[in-house]
Design an enzyme around this catalytic site. Structure first.
Site, mmCIF file in Angstrom:
data_model
loop_
_atom_site.group_PDB
_atom_site.id
_atom_site.type_symbol
_atom_site.label_atom_id
_atom_site.label_comp_id
_atom_site.label_asym_id
_atom_site.label_seq_id
_atom_site.Cartn_x
_atom_site.Cartn_y
_atom_site.Cartn_z
ATOM 1 N N ASP A 18 1.150 58.789 -10.690
ATOM 2 C CA ASP A 18 1.251 57.477 -10.049
ATOM 3 C C ASP A 18 1.992 57.615 -8.724
ATOM 4 O OD1 ASP A 18 1.382 54.823 -9.423
ATOM 5 O OD2 ASP A 18 2.611 54.223 -11.127
ATOM 6 N N SER B 173 -11.903 66.162 -12.523
ATOM 7 C CA SER B 173 -12.225 67.578 -12.333
ATOM 8 C C SER B 173 -11.841 68.412 -13.551
ATOM 9 C CB SER B 173 -11.543 68.197 -11.116
ATOM 10 O OG SER B 173 -11.821 67.481 -9.954
ATOM 11 N N ASP C 193 2.659 51.964 -5.855
ATOM 12 C CA ASP C 193 3.326 50.873 -6.574
ATOM 13 C C ASP C 193 3.078 49.561 -5.846
ATOM 14 O OD1 ASP C 193 4.740 52.401 -8.669
ATOM 15 O OD2 ASP C 193 5.842 53.264 -6.982
#
Length: 794
Positions: free
Chosen positions: A320, A248, A323
């Site tokens: 992030d 975006s 995991d």
């Protein structure tokens, strides 16, 4: 002969009658835009005006009445899309499409989104406004479900109607959250490269953050083939019947830099193209509330919105929040695993996936303290080494409904920020501007630090008691900026500055769009809405001219063909613009593909190379590795007695690109224009059946733009003749607070998801030409240009 003619005439007549019957049937399913319709559970008659583009403007005596009406009109346009959206997270697509979506269902059912949604519903305060208003919306949806027209897709697939619930809303947000994530595509591949090739092959990937050039400034005003995991998940996300969320752009210009002295807000979220398109627009006006919003199918509160006081929108943060852990199982007792030398028992659950025209499939899901073990739900992961997936969305309390309600009801910066703080996942950049002159960028998501020696770019050790230690951070540590001294904020999925010396790990996109946005915003101090409309469809790359110059300097031009010389000259004079009549983008993108193939495929092999091409990593690498003459990737490991150089690979790749274009297009490079190869079709899930495509799909269109320009119309680099655009701006919105009643927007196709509706594709041509239309707020103008539907209170 006469009998044959008569028979043919009868057959033709029957075919004509059949075709006419089909047309009449499709027309009978069109939404109702005027007249009267009885509606239960509203206190007073509610007026809905549908403007020229089918946007409903709902005028109600209370918010609750407005929400019932919103649910009804949303369902009459997008009931099929709602049905698909609510089925992905709990793994219920196979009930519609059979075994071809079984892999998708097994994976999503195992993630625990459905359980997380149920838990959130159970904990929701039943007296809260978000509960009351969401329930009113669902009431309207379900009233249409029972008394409205049955979508043709329901009939074709034999779908039984079932009421929509609060859990469906949470499941839709849950799917959206997972499709944002990039870790599932990247971490397993990088682990595989490290294990099979070694650390030198990762140096060009900049895993320390060196490639994620910091762009967004914080400012406070007052042995396992792990790549198969990535390959399997990527394939599921790309092949499912609804598009993933990609990237975006957004920027907000402060009053000090605008001609009229008021804030200008711009946003264009990038999402995979489909038909119907992602967003449904609606304007609600009540005595105590007004919002012009953009809604996901089946959700009651808008993720993008504005009114006369404020505007908000989003881009993907790309941090992030997933995991992967390699688990250590007790060889003597497979139901046990180790963490920090302590024995834990696997949590297990059994799920049943119902498959159309086949027996149900029983799914056994195992889970560690880190998350679900994905070996059992991904066919590609056949190793006995269990891999678990830890995801913030399902492991932390879920307040997404409360958060989106708060955002859509905020009247000032403080209220907006409280809404942002409630979002734990996915990571988002929430952009804000208001009529008072405030501008802000705030990252949403529950952020955390890991031990210094733990690199979350790889599969982590689940048993050592170290790799899973997360230090969750206070929301004040989220990157953000409020009223910066340079008078604008922006986001293009690029990495923010470090906070307290810590760069948040993520899968950020390269600096190209961010650099271009920043450059353009710096140049002017008298911005207008018209200027921003031109900027949001800008097709020029900020980086390609410099990169091309460096690449060409390494190419050997001696004894090359005439077309090689023409292509070389074209590229050397290219300024990075990707307009329809340009030939340079056609040559450049073909060259890029062969360069990447000749550089990485020999070491990685076909499967891993294809996975790499689907990650953000490759976008970061291609403008840096190609300029590194010492990269270990240059040598072609499949050739003997020769070590290839940077010059060898770049020259060979350009030769192959030209040969390919000569074969696919023609022998004249001056005719290799971008419009011939860069095309967009909006594909409906049912339109994938060839005979039904003309009824359901929209397009094909020649489109400008490219990868990583502001007009970000994304495609995969291949050696195919045509670059099929897969994703791009899901809407373009511009709100000028000096003239908020003339704010503008556009959708890729149209408001309606009902074929033969006047609003099924009435914006497509405008969208492709970079045009806009009003987001109307003025009631007199709305009444004068709209049809009127009255919901009669029963």
């Amino acid at each position: 002969m006469k009998k044959l003619k008569k028979t043919l005439l009868v057959l033709l007549s029957l075919l004509a009658l059949f075709a006419l019957a089909i047309i009449i049937y499709f027309y009978s399913l069109r939404p109702k835009y005027e007249g009267e319709t009885p509606l239960q559970n509203i206190s007073k008659d509610t007026e809905v005006y549908f403007d020229e583009y089918g946007v409903p403007h709902i005028y109600a005596s209370s918010q609750k009445d407005a929400m019932v009406a919103l649910g009804y009109v949303h369902a009459q346009e997008r009931l099929w899309q709602m049905e698909l959206m609510r089925r992905i997270a709990p793994g219920r697509l196979s009930e519609l499409f059979g075994s071809k979506t079984l892999k998708n269902d097994k994976f999503f059912a195992s993630l625990g989104i459905d359980e997380n949604s149920q838990k959130a519903v159970d904990l929701l305060d039943k007296n809260s406004q978000e509960y009351v208003m969401a329930s009113a919306y669902l009431d309207g949806v379900n009233q249409y479900l029972h008394q409205g027209k049955t979508p043709v897709e329901f009939t074709l697939l034999g779908i039984k109607k079932q009421d929509f619930t609060l859990k469906d809303i949470y499941n839709i947000f849950g799917f959206m959250s997972f499709s944002f994530a990039m870790a599932q595509k990247t971490d397993p591949l990088l682990t595989d490269i490290k294990n099979s090739l070694g650390d030198p092959y990762l140096q060009d990937f900049g895993l320390s953050g060196t490639l994620n050039t910091t762009q967004i400034k914080n400012f406070q005003g007052k042995e396992i083939e792990y790549s198969k995991i990535a390959q399997s998940i990527t394939a599921m996300l790309e092949n499912q019947p609804l598009p993933p969320f990609i990237g975006s752009n957004s920027w907000v210009i402060g009053a000090e830099k605008t001609k009229n002295g008021k804030v200008i807000f711009a946003n264009d979220p990038h999402i995979g193209f489909s038909q119907p398109c992602t967003w449904f627009e609606a304007h609600i006006s009540c005595p105590d509330y007004e919002i012009y919003g953009y809604y996901l199918a089946g959700t009651p509160f808008p993720l993008l919105g504005h009114n006369r006081k404020m505007a908000y929108g989003l881009t993907m943060f790309e941090n992030d929040d997933i995991d992967f852990f390699s688990e250590k199982i007790n060889p003597k007792k497979p139901s046990e695993y180790y963490v920090n030398n302590k024995v834990n028992t696997l949590e297990t659950k059994n799920l049943s996936i119902h498959v159309k025209d086949s027996a149900s499939v029983l799914l056994h899901v195992k889970k560690t303290i880190h998350g679900v073990i994905i070996n059992d739900v991904l066919d590609a992961v056949t190793s006995s080494q269990p891999i678990s997936m830890s995801w913030i969305y399902t492991s932390e309390p879920n307040n997404i409904l409360k958060a989106v309600y708060a955002l859509s009801h905020a009247t000032n910066y403080k209220q907006y920020k409280k809404g942002v703080e409630l979002i734990h996942a996915p990571g988002l950049n929430i952009m804000y501007g208001d009529a008072l002159g405030n501008i802000a960028w705030t990252t949403a998501g529950k952020l955390y630090k890991m031990p210094e020696n733990v690199n979350p770019n790889f599969i982590l050790n689940g048993s050592n008691g170290i790799d899973d230690k997360k230090e969750f951070l206070d929301f004040s540590k989220n990157p953000q900026a409020l009223n910066p001294s340079w008078h604008y904020v922006y986001s293009a999925n690029n990495q923010p500055e470090a906070v307290d010396g810590y760069l948040y790990p993520g899968y950020y996109l390269p600096k190209d769009r961010a650099t271009r946005i920043d450059y353009l915003l710096q140049q002017k101090n008298n911005w207008t809405s018209t200027d921003v409309q031109k900027m949001i469809v800008d097709n020029t790359s900020a980086t390609v001219s410099k990169t091309i110059k460096e690449m060409l300097s390494k190419v050997s031009v001696k004894n090359q063909s005439k077309n090689f010389q023409i292509a070389y000259n074209t590229l050397s004079h290219w300024q990075g613009n990707n307009d329809l009549n340009e030939t340079a983008p056609t040559i450049y993108n073909k060259w890029l593909y062969f360069y990447l193939k000749n550089t990485f495929k020999d070491e990685l092999g076909e499967e891993k190379f294809n996975v790499l091409m689907g990650t953000h990593v490759i976008k970061q690498v291609l403008t840096t590795q190609c300029l590194n003459p010492n990269s270990v990737w240059w040598d072609n490991t499949s050739t003997k007695n020769k070590v290839e150089t940077q010059s060898d690979i770049l020259t060979l790749s350009l030769q192959q690109a030209i040969a390919s274009l000569e074969k696919q297009l023609n022998s004249n490079p001056n005719e290799w224009t971008w419009n011939k190869v860069h095309k967009l079709e909006h594909i409906h899930p049912v339109g994938k059946v060839k005979i039904l495509a003309p009824l359901f799909n929209v397009g094909t269109f020649e489109v400008a733009g490219s990868n990583e320009v502001i007009n970000n119309l994304l495609f995969a680099l291949t050696d195919e003749k045509q670059y099929t655009v897969k994703a791009g701006p899901s809407t373009r919105r511009i709100i000028d607070f000096s003239d908020v009643e003339n704010a503008v927007s556009i959708l890729p196709t149209g408001q309606s998801g009902v074929p033969l509706s006047a609003h099924y594709s009435d914006q497509a041509k405008m969208y492709n030409e970079g045009q806009f239309r009003k987001m109307k707020l003025n009631k007199k103008e709305i009444i004068a240009t709209s049809t009127k539907l009255i919901f009669k209170a029963k």
